[in-house]
Structures are given as C-alpha cells and as structure tokens.
Scaffold this active site. Structure first.
Site, PDB file in Angstrom:
ATOM      1  N   ILE A 173       0.846  -1.208   0.000  1.00 42.06           N
ATOM      2  CA  ILE A 173       0.000   0.000   0.000  1.00 42.06           C
ATOM      3  C   ILE A 173       0.879   1.255   0.000  1.00 42.06           C
ATOM      4  CG2 ILE A 173      -1.791   1.277   1.251  1.00 42.06           C
ATOM      5  CD1 ILE A 173      -2.653  -1.431   2.482  1.00 42.06           C
ATOM      6  N   LEU A 213      12.952  -2.136   4.450  1.00 41.58           N
ATOM      7  CA  LEU A 213      13.100  -3.134   3.378  1.00 41.58           C
ATOM      8  C   LEU A 213      13.170  -4.543   3.971  1.00 41.58           C
ATOM      9  CD1 LEU A 213      15.571  -1.329   0.905  1.00 41.58           C
ATOM     10  CD2 LEU A 213      13.054  -1.341   0.898  1.00 41.58           C
ATOM     11  N   THR A 239      -6.245  -0.850  10.345  1.00 50.68           N
ATOM     12  CA  THR A 239      -6.990  -1.929   9.708  1.00 50.68           C
ATOM     13  C   THR A 239      -8.365  -2.126  10.352  1.00 50.68           C
ATOM     14  OG1 THR A 239      -6.986  -4.329   9.409  1.00 50.68           O
ATOM     15  CG2 THR A 239      -5.748  -3.503  11.263  1.00 50.68           C
ATOM     16  N   ASP A 240      -9.281  -2.708   9.580  1.00 56.24           N
ATOM     17  CA  ASP A 240     -10.601  -3.044  10.153  1.00 56.24           C
ATOM     18  C   ASP A 240     -10.513  -4.251  11.096  1.00 56.24           C
ATOM     19  OD1 ASP A 240     -10.187  -5.054   8.277  1.00 56.24           O
ATOM     20  OD2 ASP A 240     -12.117  -4.804   7.261  1.00 56.24           O
ATOM     21  N   GLU A 241      -9.363  -4.973  11.070  1.00 56.85           N
ATOM     22  CA  GLU A 241      -9.257  -6.181  11.916  1.00 56.85           C
ATOM     23  C   GLU A 241      -9.274  -5.843  13.402  1.00 56.85           C
ATOM     24  OE1 GLU A 241      -6.553  -9.235  10.857  1.00 56.85           O
ATOM     25  OE2 GLU A 241      -6.845  -8.941   8.716  1.00 56.85           O
ATOM     26  N   TYR A 266      -1.576 -10.010  15.084  1.00 55.96           N
ATOM     27  CA  TYR A 266      -1.481  -8.851  14.184  1.00 55.96           C
ATOM     28  C   TYR A 266      -2.509  -7.789  14.562  1.00 55.96           C
ATOM     29  CZ  TYR A 266      -2.613  -5.976  10.111  1.00 55.96           C
ATOM     30  OH  TYR A 266      -2.917  -4.909   9.290  1.00 55.96           O
ATOM     31  N   LYS A 294      -2.090  -3.911  16.036  1.00 54.74           N
ATOM     32  CA  LYS A 294      -2.589  -2.703  15.359  1.00 54.74           C
ATOM     33  C   LYS A 294      -3.564  -1.953  16.278  1.00 54.74           C
ATOM     34  CE  LYS A 294      -1.928  -1.450  11.651  1.00 54.74           C
ATOM     35  NZ  LYS A 294      -0.863  -0.604  11.023  1.00 54.74           N
ATOM     36  N   ASN A 300      -7.097  -4.906   1.076  1.00 48.21           N
ATOM     37  CA  ASN A 300      -6.671  -4.314  -0.203  1.00 48.21           C
ATOM     38  C   ASN A 300      -6.243  -5.406  -1.174  1.00 48.21           C
ATOM     39  OD1 ASN A 300      -5.217  -1.078   0.364  1.00 48.21           O
ATOM     40  ND2 ASN A 300      -6.745  -2.071   1.615  1.00 48.21           N
TER      41      ASN A 300
END
Ligand code: NAD
Ligand code: DAU
Length: 348
Positions: free
Chosen positions: A13, A36, A131-133, A156, A160, A186
């Site tokens: 993204i 990276l 995120t929506d999670e 995860y 977040k 996405n």
C-alpha cells in the site's frame, strides 16, 4: 513547504501512497522511510525514484537513535505511518516481531513527533493507517462503523489495535493532532504473494494447489489499493483531527466465491479450458482464530469527505491479474529466497 514522512513506502500500500503524493504534490518533500523487510521492495517505486521531491531513507522505526536523528535533520511536520508487519499468518508464528514493529515502532515515531512539535502543533498531523481487523469478527450480518468497539483476535490485529490506542493516547495526553483510518482488505498491483489474491494468482500461473483455509466461507470486504491510496490522500488533507475514518469497498466476498471468480478469469487470460484452475482448489487446515467476516460501513468518509471507490471488483480483479501476468520478473524476484522457506513452513 511540507516535509512529509511516509513510513513503509516500499511495501504494497505504501508504494501506491508514495506515488500518489510524489506525483500529485510537487511542493511537498516526500520522505519514504522503510526497513526493506521481506515485504519492502524498491522495485515497486522505479517510476518515481528520480523525482526531485522524493527521498528514500533506509531505516527501522524501532531504532530510536536513528528515528531521533532523522526527525532532527528533516523536521517532518507531518507523518503518514504505514510501516508494519502486516500478515496475519506470520503473526501467529512470531507474535513478538509484530509487537516490536507495530507497537514499539509506532510509539517511537509518536514520541519523536511529540518531542519535536509539542510547543507548536499548528499545521502538524500524525496519520496512522490502520486496519478493520481491530474490530474483531462480525457474524453473518452487520457492518463495522467508527463506533464499533475494538475486539482484536490475532496477534497482528491486537498489535494494530494497541498502536491505534497509543496514537489516541498521544492526542489526549499531549494534544497531538492525529487522524486514524481503518481499512478493509486491499488488493492490486505489487501485492506480496503471501496474501490470498496474489498467492492464488501465482499458484494458478505455476499450476500449484490453491490452499483454501477451512470451509472457504470466511468473508472479506475487498478494496482496490489505488482507491485506498486516494482515500489516504483525502483523509490526510480533509480529515478532521482526532477522528477515525473507516475505508472499505462495500464489496463483500466469501473466499471460495472470490477464488472461483479468480480461477475463471485466469483460465480465460491464460487460454486454458474453463474449469482447469478450479481443479487446483484444495481445502486445508483452518487458520487459528480465523475471523468469520469483516465488512466496513464507509458512509462517514463518503458523506463527510466525498471519497468513494472507483472500481467494481470484477474490473479491479481483472486489472490485478493482468498486472501480475505482465510483471513476471517482479513476481519471480519476490518469490525467490526467503519466500520459499516461508511457503514450505506455512503450506507443507
Ligand atoms: P506490507 O507488509 O506490504 O508493507 C509493509 C512495509 O513496512 C514494508 O515495505 C516493510 O519493509 C516496512 N517495514 C516493516 N517493518 C519495518 C520497520 N521496523 N521499520 C521500517 N519499515 C518497516 O504491508 P501493506 O499491506 O502495504 O500494509 C501497510 C499498512 O496498511 C500496514 O500498517 C497495515 O497494517 C495497513 N493495512 C493493510 C491492509 C491490507 O489489506 N494489506 C488493509 C488495511 C490496513
Ligand atoms: O482486513 C484488513 C487486513 O486484510 C489487513 O489489515 C492485513 O494486513 C491483510 O493481510 C488482510 O488480512 P487477511 O487475513 O484478511 O488477508 P489474507 O489475504 O491473509 O486472507 C484473506 C482471507 O483468505 C482470510 O479469510 C484467510 C483466507 N486465506 C488466506 C491465505 C493466505 C486462505 O483461505 N488461504 C490462504 O492461503
């Protein structure tokens, strides 16, 4: 002149966000800070790397000294924070790595931003891309709104959710201007082939099994990545401080229905007989703590800021498949090396 730090700009993204900002805002100085990791790839940004308003900074958001130094040198007056460990399956295997980057890394950025601007918050903003999670799992009905309580289920999403809370805490405690957006799944060009859509595109090309977790009835709301980048541009410029904006495609698909559509499109594009790719579908052991359904109510960003998705899913998926078929070298690069070990551990 705005000095904008965008973190994670070499990722999926982030690279689309960097491109949008570099091309659209020649008066801004855009700094892309990225470690990276396996997920970051400067090959995603070849077309803009020579732009005069773009600078790449190779560094780690968890390295406090490095972050202190770059804030002091470049005086970033705005931060758009995307750098993260982003893959749920990896978070199940190595939760600490997610806590370190997503929680501690976010705090280190917040802290330096605060130390630099605490006495003058005017025209400053910290934007956390989330995120929506964080909202957990929905049943068969209902949508996540900005008022839905946080209820994360995976390491995860817990990391977040925690970083969202720290952003808000800096807003409350130090009066730091911030905005947060929580987006659905996405898909699109440059998507790392550990996630459902690019993994399955790659496996169809290579005629490898398509590992569908559980019964395949899990549901996600999919948004084309360039629509997300445009939404981030909109929230950054028009969003109100201390607000949250949900971003989604009003585009729910059960995994198995999405996979069947993908197989059909790929058979056509690869000149294979219809039904060929479908035969690769293999039901495998479910993901632990697998959230049944995510679905975003994106009314607020639509009504208050005027953003809406530009593509219907069938069109976006077709464009995405074309991108992967036309960028085989990119795909080969990212699926060599570490990817092979990951794939073996995850799927054998
Ligand atoms: P990605 O995994 O493709 O990219 C993450 C980028 O962050 C990579 O370039 C990586 O090198 C960099 N990075 C990781 N650790 C770092 C560190 N310690 N220091 C500096 N850079 C580091 O992720 P993505 O899918 O592009 O997601 C970007 C952001 O958007 C994440 O914060 C994610 O939580 C959020 N998000 C993703 C989705 C999605 O569907 N992919 C949806 C909603 C929100
Ligand atoms: O909702 C937003 C989130 O979407 C982002 O915050 C995450 O960074 C991003 O990775 C994504 O998380 P998901 O877990 O939903 O995406 P993933 O592509 O991993 O999985 C999508 C669905 O497909 C999910 O129900 C699990 C399933 N799946 C996934 C893989 C990788 C399979 O059935 N087989 C697979 O091999």
């Amino acid at each position: 002149m705005k000095n904008i730090l965008i973190t994670g700009g070499a990722g999926f993204i982030g690279s689309h966000v960097i491109r949008t900002f570099v091309n659209k805002y020649p008066d801004y100085n855009i700094y892309n800070l990225d470690k990276l990791t396996y997920a970051g790839n400067l090959g995603n940004l070849k077309d803009i790397e020579g732009s005069s308003n773009y600078t790449f900074l190779h560094g780690d958001i968890t390295d406090e000294t490095y972050i202190k130094n770059i804030f002091s040198e470049y005086q970033f007056n705005n931060v758009i924070h995307l750098a993260a460990e982003s893959h749920v399956d990896r978070s199940i295997k190595d939760p600490l790595a997610f806590a370190k980057t997503n929680i501690l890394g976010t705090m280190i950025l917040l802290n330096e931003f605060k130390n630099l601007w605490e006495k003058n918050w005017e025209n400053k903003r910290f934007y956390h891309v989330s995120t929506d999670e964080v909202y957990g799992a929905l049943g068969e009905t209902g949508l996540f709104t900005e008022e839905t309580s946080y209820d994360p289920n995976s390491p995860y999403s817990a990391s977040k959710a925690s970083s969202d809370h720290f952003v808000r805490a800096y807003g409350e405690t130090y009066n730091m201007p911030y905005v947060i957006s929580n987006c659905s799944n996405n898909y699109g060009p440059n998507h790392f082939p550990e996630k459902l859509i690019p993994l399955f595109i790659n496996n169809v090309i290579e005629e490898k099994p398509l590992p569908v977790y559980g019964d395949g009835k899990y549901t996600r709301d999919w948004l084309y990545v360039i629509d997300h980048a445009n939404a981030i541009d909109t929230v950054f410029h028009k969003g109100i401080n201390r607000e949250t904006y949900n971003i989604g495609g009003f585009n729910e698909w059960k995994n198995i229905d999405l996979v069947l559509l993908l197989c059909k499109l790929m058979d056509t594009k690869l000149n294979r007989a219809q039904g060929t790719s479908e035969k690769l579908i293999t039901y495998v052991k479910d993901r632990p703590g697998h959230d049944l359904r995510y679905a975003i109510d994106a009314t607020k960003i639509n009504k208050e800021l005027g953003w809406a998705p530009s593509l219907v899913f069938e069109e976006g998926l077709s464009k995405t498949i074309d991108w992967f078929l036309n960028n085989r070298e990119w795909l080969e690069n990212v699926t060599s090396g570490e990817y092979k070990n990951y794939y073996k551990k995850q799927y054998s």
